[in-house]
Scaffold this active site. Structure first.
Site, PDB file in Angstrom:
ATOM      1  N   LYS A   1      -6.605 -18.163  12.640  1.00  0.00           N
ATOM      2  CA  LYS A   1      -5.550 -19.150  12.950  1.00  0.00           C
ATOM      3  C   LYS A   1      -4.742 -19.474  11.687  1.00  0.00           C
ATOM      4  CE  LYS A   1      -8.101 -21.069  16.824  1.00  0.00           C
ATOM      5  NZ  LYS A   1      -9.065 -22.043  17.311  1.00  0.00           N
TER       6      LYS A   1
ATOM      7  N   GLN B   1     -12.239 -27.413  15.711  1.00  0.00           N
ATOM      8  CA  GLN B   1     -12.826 -26.154  16.202  1.00  0.00           C
ATOM      9  C   GLN B   1     -14.185 -26.418  16.867  1.00  0.00           C
ATOM     10  OE1 GLN B   1     -11.301 -23.010  16.033  1.00  0.00           O
ATOM     11  NE2 GLN B   1     -12.999 -22.397  17.335  1.00  0.00           N
TER      12      GLN B   1
ATOM     13  N   ASP C   1      -4.242 -27.975  21.255  1.00  0.00           N
ATOM     14  CA  ASP C   1      -5.201 -27.205  22.064  1.00  0.00           C
ATOM     15  C   ASP C   1      -5.058 -27.564  23.541  1.00  0.00           C
ATOM     16  OD1 ASP C   1      -6.716 -25.309  20.750  1.00  0.00           O
ATOM     17  OD2 ASP C   1      -8.217 -26.741  20.027  1.00  0.00           O
TER      18      ASP C   1
END
Ligand code: NDP
Length: 294
Positions: free
Chosen positions: A52, A96, A119
């Site tokens: 990422k 995460q 997200d």
């Protein structure tokens, strides 16, 4: 049979994002800044986070990695999120997963400001998405939509069967395919581990989207001739012949299913690369929204 080439499409999307960032710079506007919190050092998470950050740098975004120890108290993590929520310089925040057992994923997700939740996991974003209102759409289902859109696959009036109902993949995927939108307007059936006779439902699918995390959930006898098959699954299978020590497998038995399909995603190289591209699309959208509000 056509391959839905997620690698190629994600490259196109990243080039488009890069051009938009160049424009933002030329207009002296804000450069998108993504913050990633990584708790502990799970090897798969390290790989995902590394990818990422690398992709952010490639398109000209700023990326900040905040590493926290496995032992961090839940309250300390929540305070860290509060700090990032109130930092105007940061446009998007992801924490995460997976988290250590003593940390509640629900509490973490609810604490992220919906306006920075790139997200798309916050209940507010999921609710807005379901209601067809502007929202951050979870990156993996968003990536699937992009693939369907860019290959111009018709969806209206089709029967879409989604196998899996997780908050991350199956649930938002089914809502998106059902919405009155393009892509969308499907008649949707959702299957899960308690579905009796999975084959019966899969056989009826014009579009079959699979996210079980179980390799070979879908075999050729479960797929209708000419179906579109999208495999979200990624499992690491130990393989001593590979340098990494593992190979990636999806949830669909690709070799036997592919000849029956009109379109199919490979694993790797299908949905996987689309996920990061979609995350970056969300982050850019967050910045663009700020300018629309001024
Ligand atoms: P979860 O384990 O959270 O959910 C799996 C879902 O599949 C559950 O709803 C479960 O049912 C259902 N299921 C499991 N086994 C079967 C079966 N044999 N038949 C029917 N349904 C079944 O997984 P995720 O949704 O998070 O992930 C699924 C896969 O997608 C994983 O391989 C993951 O690595 C991958 N993934 C890939 C991403 C990408 O970037 N491409 C991003 C996210 C995930 P029940 O609810 O009843 O337990």
């Amino acid at each position: 049979m056509h391959i839905l080439d997620g690698k190629k499409v994600s490259e196109q999307i990243l080039e488009e994002i890069k051009k938009e960032v160049t424009l933002l710079k030329q207009e002296n506007k804000k450069i998108p800044h993504l913050a990633i919190i990584l708790v502990g050092n799970n090897p798969a998470s390290e790989t995902y986070v590394g990818a990422k950050i690398k992709t952010c740098e490639r398109v000209g975004f700023r990326a900040s990695l905040i590493r926290l120890p496995d032992s961090i108290e839940e309250s300390a993590l929540l305070n860290k999120i509060d700090g990032i929520n109130s930092n105007d310089d940061i446009d998007g925040l992801i924490v995460q997963s997976p988290f250590p057992k003593h940390i509640s994923p629900e509490k973490v997700i609810e604490r992220i400001s919906p306006g920075k939740d790139v997200d798309g996991f916050h209940p507010e974003n999921l609710g807005r998405m379901a209601l067809n209102m502007p929202a951050f759409v979870p990156a993996t289902p968003f990536g699937v939509l992009q693939l369907i859109a860019r290959y111009k696959i018709p969806t209206a009036g089709k029967h879409c069967v989604v196998v899996g109902r997780s908050h991350l993949a199956g649930l938002p995927m089914s809502l998106l395919m059902m919405r009155n939108a393009r892509p969308g307007n499907c008649t949707v059936t959702v299957c899960h581990s308690r579905t009796a006779d999975l084959k019966h439902y899969c056989m009826q699918a014009d579009i079959l989207i699979v996210a079980t995390g179980q390799t070979e959930t879908i075999t050729a006898d479960m797929v209708k001739e000419g179906a579109v098959v999208i495999d979200i699954g990624i499992s690491r299978i130990p393989d001593a012949s590979k340098k990494s020590g593992y190979r990636l497998m999806g949830d669909v038995k690709f070799d036997e299913v592919a000849p029956k399909c009109s379109y199919i995603t490979p694993v790797p190289g299908g949905v996987g690369p689309m996920t990061i591209a979609s995350l970056l699309m969300n982050t850019l959208e967050g910045v663009k929204r700020k300018y629309k509000q001024v």
